[in-house]
Design an enzyme around this catalytic site. Sequence first.
Site, short mmCIF file in Angstrom:
data_model
loop_
_atom_site.label_atom_id
_atom_site.label_comp_id
_atom_site.label_asym_id
_atom_site.label_seq_id
_atom_site.Cartn_x
_atom_site.Cartn_y
_atom_site.Cartn_z
N TRP A 367 15.02 -11.84 -0.96
CA TRP A 367 14.82 -11.46 -2.37
C TRP A 367 14.75 -12.69 -3.26
O TRP A 367 14.35 -12.61 -4.41
CB TRP A 367 15.93 -10.52 -2.85
CG TRP A 367 17.32 -11.16 -3.03
CD1 TRP A 367 17.94 -12.05 -2.22
CD2 TRP A 367 18.23 -10.92 -4.11
NE1 TRP A 367 19.19 -12.38 -2.70
CE2 TRP A 367 19.39 -11.70 -3.87
CE3 TRP A 367 18.20 -10.12 -5.25
CZ2 TRP A 367 20.51 -11.71 -4.72
CZ3 TRP A 367 19.31 -10.13 -6.10
CH2 TRP A 367 20.44 -10.92 -5.82
N ASP A 368 15.13 -13.84 -2.74
CA ASP A 368 15.05 -15.10 -3.48
C ASP A 368 13.67 -15.24 -4.14
O ASP A 368 13.55 -15.73 -5.26
CB ASP A 368 15.25 -16.30 -2.53
CG ASP A 368 16.56 -16.24 -1.76
OD1 ASP A 368 17.01 -15.14 -1.44
OD2 ASP A 368 17.14 -17.31 -1.48
N GLU A 509 27.76 -10.64 -1.29
CA GLU A 509 27.85 -10.33 0.14
C GLU A 509 29.27 -10.48 0.71
O GLU A 509 29.46 -10.35 1.92
CB GLU A 509 26.88 -11.22 0.91
CG GLU A 509 25.44 -10.92 0.56
CD GLU A 509 24.46 -11.88 1.19
OE1 GLU A 509 24.89 -12.89 1.78
OE2 GLU A 509 23.25 -11.63 1.07
N LYS A 621 30.98 -13.57 -3.95
CA LYS A 621 30.19 -14.71 -3.47
C LYS A 621 29.18 -15.13 -4.55
O LYS A 621 28.87 -16.30 -4.72
CB LYS A 621 29.44 -14.30 -2.20
CG LYS A 621 28.55 -15.38 -1.63
CD LYS A 621 27.88 -14.91 -0.36
CE LYS A 621 26.96 -15.99 0.21
NZ LYS A 621 26.16 -15.51 1.34
#
Length: 776
Positions: A367-368, A509, A621
């Site tokens: 998805w970056d 995550e 995270k």
Amino acid sequence: MLDLNKIGEINLPALDPHDALPGSHALLYTDWTVTEPQFDPEQLCARETVFTIGNGYLGTRGSFEEGFPQALPTTLIHGVYDDVPVIYTELANCPDWLSLMISVNGERFRLDRGEILHYERQLDLRHGLLSRSVRWRSPTGKTLDLEFQRFASLDDQHVLGLRCQITPIDCSGTLAEPFPWKIEVQSSLNGYPDTQGFDHWEQIDRGQIEQGTGQGVWLQVRTRSSHIELSMAVKLAVMGADASFQVTNAHGYSTLMSAFSAIAGQTISIEKVVTVFTSQDVEMPVQAAQDKLANLPAYGVLLDAHRQAWDAVWQHSDIEIEGDRTAQLVVRYNLFQLLISGSSHDVRVSIPAKTLSGLGYRGHIFWDTEIFILPFFTLTQPAIARSLLTYRYHTLEGARRKATHSGYQGAMFSWESAATGDEVTPRSSMPTDPYAEAVRIWCRDREIHLSADIAYAVWHYWQATGDDHWLRDYGAEIILDTAMFWMSRLEWHAQQERYELCGVIGADEYHEQVNNNAFTNRMVQWHLETAVAVYEWLQHAFPYQATALAKQLQLTAEHRLLWQTMIAKLYIPHDAKTGLIEQFEGFFQLQDIDLSKYEPRDRSMQAVLGIDETNQRQVLKQPDVLMLLYLMRDTQALPAHDNVLQKNWDYYAPRTDSTYGSSLTPAIHASLAANLGDAADAYKQFMQAALTDLKDNRGNTRDGIHGASAGGVWQAVVFGFGGIQLKDSAPIATPHLPPSWTRLKFKLNWRGTWHSFDLVPSPAQKPFSACRSSCN
Ligand code: BGC
């Protein structure tokens, strides 16, 4: 020697005590150049990444032409994947076109021997040129100056250029060897490149180019499993000496050798020009590489065309910052890394998480690209954005296979994707400790928000460009078939009378199996709303295509009615009174954490606490609720409450592992902090993001550029400090410039018109300031 105007050093105060890595040497910079003033073998691989060049077709790491022990010379071409055990598929390291061995009276030039009397490596961002200047004394005392220069042509993606100028200086060693010296140069195409211990290439053929001069060779190789053929051809020209040439075409290692004599002060210029094609570009790469080589003009002409192509690109994509030279350079550095990664020529490829600069994440696409990198292209290079999104269209079949395999309808995009769109996230990661258990990677099964992220990017591309035909022919199918997936994935909970999404991983995550993750649920709700709107638009604008697509996807009026119910009844955990969104059901019941108690540290909180313990704590995270609020900044996110962003920022930012968790965090936090008016925090986070690779502040730059962070840097400047909001009529700026910035200039393309922003701070540093926006 390079003419270097040293105006500053990247030597900022450490962001925390561990930010400056031991042994790190400062880089020097001007507005457009990054210079490494001395060679430190400890930083060899990280700096290879930093000095990557490319042209949207391929990327080549900054490895030395003559080699160095432990180096990772790598050239990656978009879409050249090949099978590999455990991680399914990876970008194959392509034949190394850089190799240039130089020897003087039989003594080989190499930096791990002899003495380095001067060293300077410089990346010119304005013109995509990497140069290196070395004065080297051989073990026997022969001193030489060497000036290297290389580029991957932006004017013609299939052309690469490399020049080395050699000047003998003196011989002050004990074994005096009088001039002239015999200099030999071996220029090769290495068909045995190593991809982390794996050899992906079968050697098919090689040969000499019949130009009458005997100065060209070619190489033909093929990947072992995916059978992608690649061919490179090379020619060599030697100027300033009377050179002899010889071809030694060893299997898989095509070499042109040249020998000449030189005396002190004589400069000999060696120009290596390479062409490259794969069977993904043309039917017969071997022919194409040779034909192109035969018709190429001289090195200097190629270089001029390359420079002009860069001038044209920066016309639209540059950001100018006055008052802060460090920020100016680091922003341009990040934009450069994005620009060399994005292809507008091949609609079947997209940008991997580590771009084309290293083998981290094996060239897989996350998805970056859509959420972090794409806005830069959508608003400054829309043709590249269109091409990147079309990759998702071409991988819909893989996404459909994933949905079917998982028992759902429609298309479910794969968390990690490569050539086909099938899921390529490894099932587990193998620890280096032979007695430790493998760690299961759950993202492939549970991190499902990607399908909504892609729909989000499609919609915003359409909003920004008004590209109706693309939406009709490609984008609508992406949005609607992924909506079909959500329809089958949502669960109806009769008792609570609501739709839910259970057993997911959100953007954060650290929590690996949660119910009703607010980020995922709200993105899905938005996705279904958008799917309804897109179908209505299609019916109205292109009724024939609407009917055909509905038939193809088996999308009925009942389905669309059901979507409406799902939108109304999808559960998003939040407190309507306070405006606080709960990251997922039960998050607030987890044990709280005070991250300051763990400082100083040099590892992620997951490494400190272990996976299970981290799952049980309120530690993130990367932004999750805040990511949602960031993406929905121009929409009504939820809940309708006055200070919803501030409220959630105050809760979640201190619980986010922003230094060691994910490199995706700092740029997003920078944007949000700027919007909230906290200039100091915004700037600190922005610098952390912008220096991710230049300072190697996560210790893993050797694996490749952090592409999402680079995209986030552009967003932090434009949406954060520039305060850009994309309104229907035009983008509007509400700047919140960092205190030292006296001016910020950039351009955005909105619905076919360029909008130039020239922002200055207000005298009182109020959030709204003088903004001169013009259209051209
Ligand atoms: C992050 C993901 C990201 C991936 C690739 C992971 O560490 O948590 O959000 O997509 O890296 O950059």
